[in-house]
Design an enzyme around this catalytic site. Structure first.
Site, PDB file in Angstrom:
ATOM      1  N   THR A  81      41.235 -13.745  -1.061  1.00 52.04           N
ATOM      2  CA  THR A  81      41.529 -12.392  -0.586  1.00 52.04           C
ATOM      3  C   THR A  81      41.745 -11.499  -1.808  1.00 52.04           C
ATOM      4  O   THR A  81      40.794 -10.980  -2.366  1.00 52.04           O
ATOM      5  CB  THR A  81      42.745 -12.384   0.364  1.00 52.04           C
ATOM      6  N   LYS A 137      43.850 -20.891  -2.217  1.00 49.48           N
ATOM      7  CA  LYS A 137      43.883 -19.447  -2.423  1.00 49.48           C
ATOM      8  C   LYS A 137      45.295 -18.953  -2.198  1.00 49.48           C
ATOM      9  O   LYS A 137      46.103 -19.589  -1.516  1.00 49.48           O
ATOM     10  CB  LYS A 137      42.906 -18.717  -1.500  1.00 49.48           C
ATOM     11  N   THR A 154      52.386 -18.199   0.023  1.00 55.14           N
ATOM     12  CA  THR A 154      51.292 -17.721   0.868  1.00 55.14           C
ATOM     13  C   THR A 154      50.020 -18.299   0.422  1.00 55.14           C
ATOM     14  O   THR A 154      49.479 -17.884  -0.548  1.00 55.14           O
ATOM     15  CB  THR A 154      51.089 -16.243   0.771  1.00 55.14           C
ATOM     16  N   ASN A 209      49.766  -3.914  -3.684  1.00 52.99           N
ATOM     17  CA  ASN A 209      50.402  -4.071  -2.381  1.00 52.99           C
ATOM     18  C   ASN A 209      50.639  -2.755  -1.654  1.00 52.99           C
ATOM     19  O   ASN A 209      50.737  -2.740  -0.426  1.00 52.99           O
ATOM     20  CB  ASN A 209      51.710  -4.849  -2.536  1.00 52.99           C
ATOM     21  N   THR A 256      44.765  -0.189   3.057  1.00 52.38           N
ATOM     22  CA  THR A 256      44.008   1.050   3.007  1.00 52.38           C
ATOM     23  C   THR A 256      42.742   0.899   2.185  1.00 52.38           C
ATOM     24  O   THR A 256      41.943   1.795   2.110  1.00 52.38           O
ATOM     25  CB  THR A 256      44.864   2.183   2.405  1.00 52.38           C
TER      26      THR A 256
END
Length: 405
Positions: A167, A189, A200, A400, A405
């Site tokens: 990501t 990842k 995460t 972040n 957006t």
């Protein structure tokens, strides 16, 4: 790369070697990656790993966040010690989507199972990306169809899969371990929302070792995560999607002894964990925080986490500022026993605080390098633990603040 004697194993990482790496290094595994159109960037965003057998042993660890993504719930419900394949999408977490999310995770597994000739419960499903957006299932199901047709046992196929699950990662994370006639491969990842309960991340580990039972796989994975993935604490946030999956094909026909296998899995997990830390969002400093002198190891880890999550401490690290006062102020808030008058701190081996008082030359310790080792002694016991974190940079805030957006 040749296999090594079990007493002198050969371990390589994506960042440290040009050797073959990844989930298709062990015998009995195929992989594929495609661009399904989930990511607006147009980069690859789906991967498939298939265990070609003869065994289908598996073990998995999941996030301890109470808010879990649909793929976590689906995979956890089917985690009975066997998985034949795992489908992964990036660019969408399929989290907080209610019943629709559960339906979509199940449909993904059903589509893969139909194409692979197995049961839906034999297929693990993982997703990573933005929380709260419904999966574009037309693209996902078409992607699964394409993935099944591209499965290949080549090293390149595994490398492509590692890139497809990224990501905000800047580089793919892969590792390999060669035992005596058997091997382990891995890809992972994760660079943000990294805190305990695995940090995460998605991590997939493959081995061609023949494991007598799923218990052996679970013991190895459950033993490795507390001192590897659970020790990464980049920003104190725990993901809804964390999953670590281990699959064993048995294709080598070799059964390593449990001690050797456990050590090898731990080594691979540590390897991937260090790559995750090195690529954390906006990272300019890799910081290890070791707390000793605690009543217990658990207390030491708690104290280390409190320091690692303190924004003022992290900002000091970004500025290469040996401000030991921020360490004391942070650790003093840890809910553990300590001697407030006997705390010691060192930066990169240089004492900067002794008995809770500044040491000579403390303000001149050089922290300009990329790696900073912080050691803290609480002065009450023998407990000891290490947590890995990073600094808090301008880039972290920028990444972040613009994520959705």
């Amino acid at each position: 790369m040749t296999s090594a004697d079990k007493n002198n194993p050969d371990t390589s990482t994506a960042q440290g070697s040009s050797a073959d790496l990844g989930v298709t290094v062990p015998k009995g595994f195929s992989a594929a990656a495609v661009t399904a159109g989930i990511k607006p960037s147009g980069k690859s965003d789906m991967a498939l790993i298939r265990n070609d057998g003869p065994d289908d042993i598996a073990a998995a660890m999941f996030t301890r966040n109470q808010v879990t993504a649909a793929p976590v719930r689906y995979t956890k419900a089917n985690n009975d010690g066997t998985f034949r394949a795992v489908v992964v999408n990036s660019g969408n977490a399929n989290a907080c989507n209610g019943a629709q999310g559960d339906k979509d995770a199940r449909a993904t597994a059903e589509k893969a199972a139909e194409l692979l000739g197995c049961q839906p419960g034999d297929v693990a499903v993982c997703s990573t990306g933005l929380i709260g957006d419904v999966l574009p299932m037309d693209k996902v199901l078409s992607g699964v169809d394409e993935l099944a047709g591209k499965l290949d046992q080549s090293i390149t196929a595994g490398n492509d899969a590692a890139r497809a699950i990224m990501t905000t990662d800047l580089v793919a994370k892969e590792a390999v371990y060669h035992g005596d006639g058997w091997s382990i491969g891995a890809m992972g990842k994760g660079v943000g929302m990294m805190a305990p309960s695995l940090a995460t991340m998605l991590v997939f580990i493959t081995t061609d070792a023949h494991l007598p039972s799923a218990d052996m796989a679970h013991e190895a994975l459950a033993g490795a995560t507390p001192t590897t993935f659970d020790c990464i604490d980049i920003d104190g946030a725990t993901s809804t999607n964390d999953t670590v999956l281990l699959m064993a094909s048995g294709a080598s026909g070799i059964t390593p002894d449990a001690e050797e296998f456990n050590a090898a899995i731990h080594q691979v997990c540590l390897d991937i964990a260090m790559q995750l830390q090195a690529d954390a969002e906006g990272v300019t400093k890799r910081v290890s925080i070791t707390v000793g002198g605690a009543e217990t190891d658990a207390d030491a880890q708690t104290a280390a986490r409190v320091i690692g999550r303190d924004n003022l401490f992290k900002c000091a690290m970004f500025g290469s500022d040996p401000n030991w006062g921020r360490v004391l102020a942070a650790v003093g808030m840890a809910p553990v026993k300590m001697n407030p008058e006997a705390i010691s701190v060192s930066f990169n081996g240089h004492p900067v605080c002794i008995n809770s008082t500044g040491a000579p030359g403390a303000r001149t310790v050089d922290l300009s390098g990329a790696d900073i080792a912080v050691e803290v002694d609480l002065g009450v016991g023998e407990g000891r633990a290490t947590v890995w974190t990073t600094d808090l940079s301008y880039s972290y805030v920028e990444i972040n603040s613009e994520y959705s957006t």
